[in-house]
Design an enzyme around this catalytic site. Structure first.
Site, short mmCIF file in Angstrom:
data_model
loop_
_atom_site.label_atom_id
_atom_site.label_comp_id
_atom_site.label_asym_id
_atom_site.label_seq_id
_atom_site.Cartn_x
_atom_site.Cartn_y
_atom_site.Cartn_z
N GLY A 280 0.85 -1.19 0.00
CA GLY A 280 0.00 0.00 0.00
C GLY A 280 0.88 1.24 0.00
N CYS B 200 5.34 -6.18 1.37
CA CYS B 200 5.69 -4.75 1.31
C CYS B 200 5.10 -4.00 2.51
CB CYS B 200 5.26 -4.16 -0.03
SG CYS B 200 5.93 -2.52 -0.30
N TYR B 201 4.11 -3.13 2.29
CA TYR B 201 3.46 -2.46 3.42
C TYR B 201 2.93 -3.50 4.41
CZ TYR B 201 0.06 0.48 5.95
OH TYR B 201 -0.65 1.13 6.91
N HIS C 151 7.88 -7.33 -3.78
CA HIS C 151 6.58 -7.71 -4.34
C HIS C 151 6.74 -9.06 -5.04
CE1 HIS C 151 4.15 -4.09 -3.68
NE2 HIS C 151 5.33 -3.50 -3.62
N GLU D 295 4.43 -10.79 -6.23
CA GLU D 295 3.35 -11.02 -7.19
C GLU D 295 3.66 -10.48 -8.59
OE1 GLU D 295 3.44 -8.98 -4.71
OE2 GLU D 295 2.38 -7.10 -5.02
N SER E 153 -23.26 -5.45 -24.49
CA SER E 153 -22.44 -4.40 -25.11
C SER E 153 -21.62 -4.92 -26.27
CB SER E 153 -21.48 -3.84 -24.06
OG SER E 153 -20.51 -4.83 -23.75
N GLY E 154 -21.53 -6.25 -26.42
CA GLY E 154 -20.62 -6.80 -27.43
C GLY E 154 -19.26 -7.11 -26.84
N VAL F 174 -16.66 -8.84 -23.81
CA VAL F 174 -16.51 -10.21 -23.35
C VAL F 174 -17.46 -10.53 -22.19
CG1 VAL F 174 -14.87 -11.87 -22.37
CG2 VAL F 174 -14.10 -10.20 -24.05
N ASP F 175 -17.50 -9.65 -21.19
CA ASP F 175 -18.20 -10.01 -19.95
C ASP F 175 -19.70 -10.18 -20.15
OD1 ASP F 175 -15.68 -9.54 -18.99
OD2 ASP F 175 -16.15 -7.55 -18.22
N SER F 176 -20.32 -9.19 -20.79
CA SER F 176 -21.78 -9.31 -20.93
C SER F 176 -22.13 -10.46 -21.87
CB SER F 176 -22.42 -8.00 -21.37
OG SER F 176 -21.96 -7.60 -22.63
N LYS G 130 -11.13 -11.19 -15.30
CA LYS G 130 -11.29 -11.20 -16.76
C LYS G 130 -10.74 -12.46 -17.42
CE LYS G 130 -12.31 -8.22 -20.13
NZ LYS G 130 -13.48 -7.33 -20.00
#
Ligand code: XMP
Length: 570
Positions: A46, A73-74, A161, A163, A215-216, A218-220, A359
């Protein structure tokens, strides 16, 4: 993952999921009692110092749950601070690559990782004294306490980090923590979740039907397909709003989905935007028009009666505060402001099958459902569409020469510090990111640097002309975007980058009033981004085809990283 405000918190969670272990992000102050079912806890990095007033903290009771805790880290500093150690300002900051010396140790967290290795650091504060029960497990030249361990209580922490990809053995650290320390099993696989998701959808829907605004993206599309599979086509309806601000072929592409109707609203959107030049006004108007169209659809199709619930493609980063982008959120508020939709949400008549997925996991689910790579690998495209990539200008203004390059009097949006900037652009003569970065840090007057790659006349002789969002200019941008997309796709370059906005600016000559800016970027989540150098032969072909289009005087290349420039120009 307890989120202490770090920009990599989601990345930690994703990396854990990549190991096949389910992970969730929670606010750092989440009460320990709510974490009782977790097998292990990670405290993220953070931006704060543990001594700052109001700096993020954790419920100290998490250290009495008997669960393994890993601080990053933090997170390391906070653990040291709360457990009786000491943190102080470092003599120097340590940002970027560093060499970690990890002691040889038998404890499961650091087993098999001893020796010198590359890690990625980003901190100034350091742990100065470890709490009782801990030993120092690793150091770098600048940071005496870079890894600490209390194996008896299963508390571990690292200053680096683990990650990020630049930490060479980061995945092994994380694997040690989740498997050897926490005892997790790799049983999380988004693809295997499909039958479970379908079951959940059936339970939420009961005997009601589901409608979506698609919406066209990926998610929807994945959420819509999941619902269709779960409930059968007869019970799921999708509506796609054609705003007239979409890319070439988009409406036809979306129309291929079954049970989807297209609501043509292009006249309405373009009419409302006529004569408007200010970027915020454009966004606002588009949001308002969406609200109107959605209300009209809900009303006319009687979607508010008890037979219908709303389906949404909300994904995990959207559901928690730290995810998504401010602007994406703004567009969503517009959608959610539709009173009817709000009523459905308030009464629990909503189904969001993807709300626990990232995603890349949504893409996995989509692949499992048999959706085409053409759909699943699409780049993100902003809700307000081409409108925010078609820049306007209030008045005519010439290009201005300075010692550092040419000032193009078109204004674009940027993020400098935490605030939004709106400033002109500097053009230089070569694709030189080092020079561009130096210039942008030094010059206060501009927030973006572009390279002029191909122009019909000298850039000095070009000028900005007053321009608005006309159908003609949107069509011009759509053609340029189609060329870029076709060539990017044919060369496979679209797989190498996150997004490739194409922007139209009202800079040109008396015969060709506009120019095109190419903006290929790398990113992980859209929050930060790097401008990248594209393959030279691809660029040559692109410039040739784009320059040949009607009304285009030049092609420029955006060299600005984010920050200080946003990915989009407005
Ligand atoms: P910026 O321009 O803020 O964009 O660096 C970050 C990412 O968000 C996308 N974006 C949007 N997406 N509605 C959306 O759905 C919006 O209003 C919007 N504005 C930006 C942008 O394309 C990039 O991927």
């Amino acid at each position: 993952m307890l989120d202490a405000g770090g920009q990599y918190c989601h990345l930690i969670s994703r990396k854990v999921r990549d190991l096949g272990v389910y992970a969730e992000v929670r606010a750092s102050e989440t009460p320990a009692a709510e974490l009782a079912s977790a097998r292990g806890i990670v405290i993220s990095g953070g931006p704060s110092s543990v001594y700052d007033p109001d700096s993020p903290t954790v419920d100290p009771a998490i250290f009495t749950l008997g669960k393994p805790v890993l601080g990053i880290c933090y997170g390391q500093q906070l653990m040291a601070h709360l457990l009786g150690g000491r943190v102080r300002k470092g003599d120097k900051g340590e940002y970027g690559l560093a060499t970690l010396q990890l002691e040889d140790a038998a404890d499961p967290m650091f087993a098999g990782l001893a020796g010198a290795q590359q890690v990625w650091m980003s901190h100034r504060d350091v742990v100065d004294r470890v709490p009782e029960g801990f030993r120092i497990a690793g150091r770098t030249d600048t940071c005496r306490i870079a890894a600490i361990a209390d194996p008896a209580r299963k508390f571990f922490a690292v200053q680096f980090h683990l990650e990020v990809v630049h930490t060479a053995r980061g995945r092994e650290y994380l694997a040690n923590f989740v498997f050897a320390v926490c005892g997790c099993r790799p049983d999380w696989d988004p693809r295997h979740r499909v039958p479970l998701l379908e079951q959940e959808i059936r339970e939420s829907a009961g005997d009601r039907n589901v409608f979506f605004f698609v919406s066209g993206g990926v998610d929807s599309s994945v959420a819509f397909t999941l619902c269709t599979r779960a409930l059968g086509a007869a019970r799921v309806r999708g509506v796609y709003v054609d705003t007239g601000l979409m890319r070439e072929g988009e409406t036809d592409f979306v129309r291929r989905m079954p049970n989807l109707s297209v609501e043509h609203a292009d006249r309405q959107f373009l009419g409302a935007l006529a004569g408007v030049t200010d970027p915020e006004r454009k966004r606002h108007i588009i949001g308002e028009e969406f609200v109107c169209v959605q209300e009209r659809i809900i009303e006319s199709r009687r979607l508010l009666d008890e037979h219908w619930i709303l389906g949404q493609g909300t994904i995990y980063p959207d559901t928690i505060e730290s995810g998504g982008t401010a602007k994406a959120a703004l567009i969503k508020t517009h959608h959610n402001r539709v009173a009817g939709i709000q009523r459905l949400i308030d009464s629990g008549r909503i189904v969001e099958p993807l709300k626990s997925f990232y995603k890349d996991e949504v893409r996995e689910v989509g692949r499992e459902l048999g959706l085409s790579p053409e759909l699943l690998d699409r780049h993100p495209f902003p809700g307000p569409g081409l409108a925010i990539r078609c820049l306007c200008a209030e008045r005519d203004e010439p290009v201005r020469a300075t010692a550092d390059g040419l000032i193009l009097p078109v204004h674009s949006v940027g993020v400098q510090g935490d605030s939004r900037s709106y400033a002109p652009v500097l053009a230089i003569d070569a694709i030189d990111h080092v020079r561009a970065t130096e210039l942008i840090n030094r010059l206060r007057e501009v927030n973006r640097v572009v390279a002029a790659v191909q122009t019909a006349a000298t850039v000095e002789s070009m000028s900005v002309r007053a321009a608005t969002l006309t159908p003609e200019r949107i069509a011009r941008l759509r053609r340029a975007d189609a060329v870029v997309r076709r060539l990017t796709h044919a060369s496979g370059y679209d797989h190498a980058i996150w997004q490739f906005p194409v922007i139209l600016i009202p800079l040109g000559t008396s015969t060709a009033p506009d120019s095109v800016v190419l903006r290929p970027v790398h990113s992980v989540d859209g929050m930060t981004a790097q401008s990248v150098v594209m393959p030279p032969d691809l660029l040559v072909n692109m410039c040739r085809e784009v320059s040949a289009l009607e009304g285009i005087a030049g092609v420029f290349y955006d060299l600005t990283h984010k920050p200080p420039g946003t990915i989009e120009w407005e």
